[in-house]
Design a protein around this motif. Structure first.
Motif, PDB file in Angstrom:
ATOM      1  N   THR A 438       4.589  -8.219   5.378  1.00 60.42           N
ATOM      2  CA  THR A 438       5.000  -9.610   5.182  1.00 60.42           C
ATOM      3  C   THR A 438       6.068 -10.011   6.188  1.00 60.42           C
ATOM      4  OG1 THR A 438       4.519  -9.404   2.813  1.00 60.42           O
ATOM      5  CG2 THR A 438       5.889 -11.262   3.497  1.00 60.42           C
ATOM      6  N   PRO A 469       0.032  -8.394   3.931  1.00 61.64           N
ATOM      7  CA  PRO A 469       1.166  -9.290   3.668  1.00 61.64           C
ATOM      8  C   PRO A 469       1.003  -9.948   2.302  1.00 61.64           C
ATOM      9  CG  PRO A 469       0.214  -9.723   5.837  1.00 61.64           C
ATOM     10  CD  PRO A 469      -0.738  -8.802   5.130  1.00 61.64           C
ATOM     11  N   GLU A 471       0.606 -12.867   0.657  1.00 60.54           N
ATOM     12  CA  GLU A 471       0.275 -14.233   1.052  1.00 60.54           C
ATOM     13  C   GLU A 471       0.877 -15.268   0.113  1.00 60.54           C
ATOM     14  OE1 GLU A 471      -1.118 -15.059   3.770  1.00 60.54           O
ATOM     15  OE2 GLU A 471      -1.841 -13.108   4.475  1.00 60.54           O
TER      16      GLU A 471
END
Length: 475
Positions: A438, A469, A471
């Motif tokens: 991330t 990541p 999201e």
């Protein structure tokens, strides 16, 4: 002539082949050396994989593992069960550093309340953070692979529990370069005591050593031995560096060792920093209101963490890519209440001030702030119920909390959930590698493509397992 008469046809072609090979190799090495001599600085800014939301990172690492149950993850069920043994089914098959099988439940030591428009629930020990809670995203569902301090700290900082891997700051320096030409791309600030993971947490590992973290001091010269000794002026130093650079350049042409370039860059960076360092450490440029906001007194060692947070903002302003702020002292195996109270008093105001200050200056949108430790704390105490309660918590890798703010992160978000005892994640599990992925995505980097070839393998920060990541955290 006698030597030629003794050579067989086979010997002739063998020796001739080696000779031709040597000539070809020498030619290739010469070309390689010329390329190395002409290649741009390793700090030259590099393109990203996709548009970046953040330009830089300030990582506030709380070494020792803060108790999420006293700060971010309120569990009233623990208060109901306090003093009772934890159900055996909960801890069956689990590994701990010190805990006893019949350990008793320990309830939250502080009150919690909801704050801000987002309504996030925070401990009374975080009055500063409660004022900026609408600017941050709290993740309550992080887990890790390690349950002892040193490997867990290394894992958070380098993606691996064994020393020798590049740190996150080194990966970013290598992958993105630097925005500043008179300061390192990766700076380390420390307070609160020793760190279990040690210097391996900001080492460059197998990356070129020019990308390793540079520790700064909070008091006095930011870097030892950068200032010139008495009687040695800048002109004399420049002449010496020019001569050393010339000699190193000759050696680079002959040998082609990239570490020679690292040495050359280090000398030049140190020279440029000599003019930058006094200005960087001149806190008289800061208003009294700003110093009070952080609770910083640059002359008082007791406010070292607050001063480091202010220094982190000053470094970010000047283009440093990655600032790692370490604060030790969160390891509360006994008296978790007193320990949290003490550490929150030292850190909460400055952490919140960093968010507020960056927002005021228009820097929060492109500066990513990350806060967290290496793992969490257990819902039960270490000592057995029969022996009484130690009122301290053991290491807990299954669930802990972090928060993020700024470049690329949705503000005012609470993400993830643990069970009613705060023992296991039951919603939106987040691995440490997911956190790292991330961070990289906020900076415009695809974590799967930031690699370095070493010993025949393409290594990366986030390991070989499949990670992504988060999201839901990204704007």
């Amino acid at each position: 002539m006698n030597w030629l008469q003794e050579q067989t046809r086979r010997h002739f072609f063998r020796n001739c082949g080696v000779g031709i090979g040597k000539i070809a190799l020498a030619s290739l090495l010469a070309q390689s050396s010329e390329a190395l001599a002409e290649e741009p600085s390793p700090f030259t800014p590099k393109p990203t994989h996709f548009p970046a939301k953040a330009k830089r990172v300030i990582y506030l690492f709380m070494a020792g593992a803060p108790s999420q149950l006293e700060l971010f993850d309120y569990k009233p069920k623990l208060a109901e069960m306090e003093g009772k043994p934890i159900p055996p089914s909960v801890i069956d098959g689990q590994r701990y550093a010190f805990i006893q099988p019949d350990a008793a439940v320990l309830g939250p030591r502080f009150k919690f309340a909801r704050h801000g428009q987002c309504g996030a629930e925070l401990s009374e020990m975080l009055p500063g953070l409660s004022k900026v809670v609408d600017d941050i995203a709290i993740v309550r569902s992080v887990y890790t692979d390690h349950f002892n301090h040193s490997p867990a700290q290394l894992f958070c900082n380098t993606g691996n529990g064994v020393p020798g891997r590049p740190s996150m700051g080194s990966w970013l320096s290598y992958g993105l370069g630097n925005e500043a030409d008179d300061l390192p791309s990766f700076v380390v600030l420390k307070s609160g005591g020793s760190l279990s993971g040690g210097a391996a947490m900001w080492n460059a590992g197998f990356l070129p050593s020019v990308h390793q973290g540079v520790p700064f001091r909070g008091l006095g010269d930011p870097i030892l031995h950068v200032s010139n000794p008495p009687g040695y002026d800048q002109r004399a130093q420049r002449d010496s560096l020019d001569l050393i650079r010339h000699l190193n350049g000759k050696q680079l042409e002959e040998i082609g060792d990239p570490e020679i370039r690292t040495r050359m860059e280090a000398y030049e960076m140190a020279f440029r920093m000599q003019s930058r360092a006094p200005e960087l450490m001149d806190y008289s440029q800061e208003s009294q209101e700003t110093l009070d906001l952080y609770g910083a007194d640059p002359k008082d060692p007791k406010s070292e963490f607050a001063t480091n947070c202010l220094m982190a903002r000053r470094l970010a302003e000047r283009g440093v890519r990655f600032v790692q702020v370490y604060h030790a002292g969160w390891d509360h195996h006994s008296n978790v209440e007193g320990g949290i109270r003490s550490q929150a008093k030292q850190t909460d105001q400055a952490c919140a001030a960093l968010v507020e200050d960056l927002r005021r200056r228009g820097m929060l949108d492109d500066t990513l702030i990350v806060w967290g430790g290496e793992f969490g704390r257990t819902p039960m105490v270490e000592a057995s119920a029969a022996l009484g309660r130690s009122k301290g918590r053991d290491h807990h890798p299954q669930a802990f909390s972090m928060w993020m703010a700024g470049g690329g992160i949705k503000p005012g978000l609470s993400f993830g959930k643990t069970d009613e005892l705060g023992f296991n994640v039951v919603e939106n599990k987040v691995h440490v590698h997911d956190v790292q992925a991330t961070i990289l995505k906020c900076l415009g980097i695809d974590h799967s493509k930031l690699t370095f070839r070493h010993r025949g393998l393409n290594f990366k920060l986030t390991g070989v397992e499949e990670h992504h990541p988060i999201e839901e955290l990204l704007v």
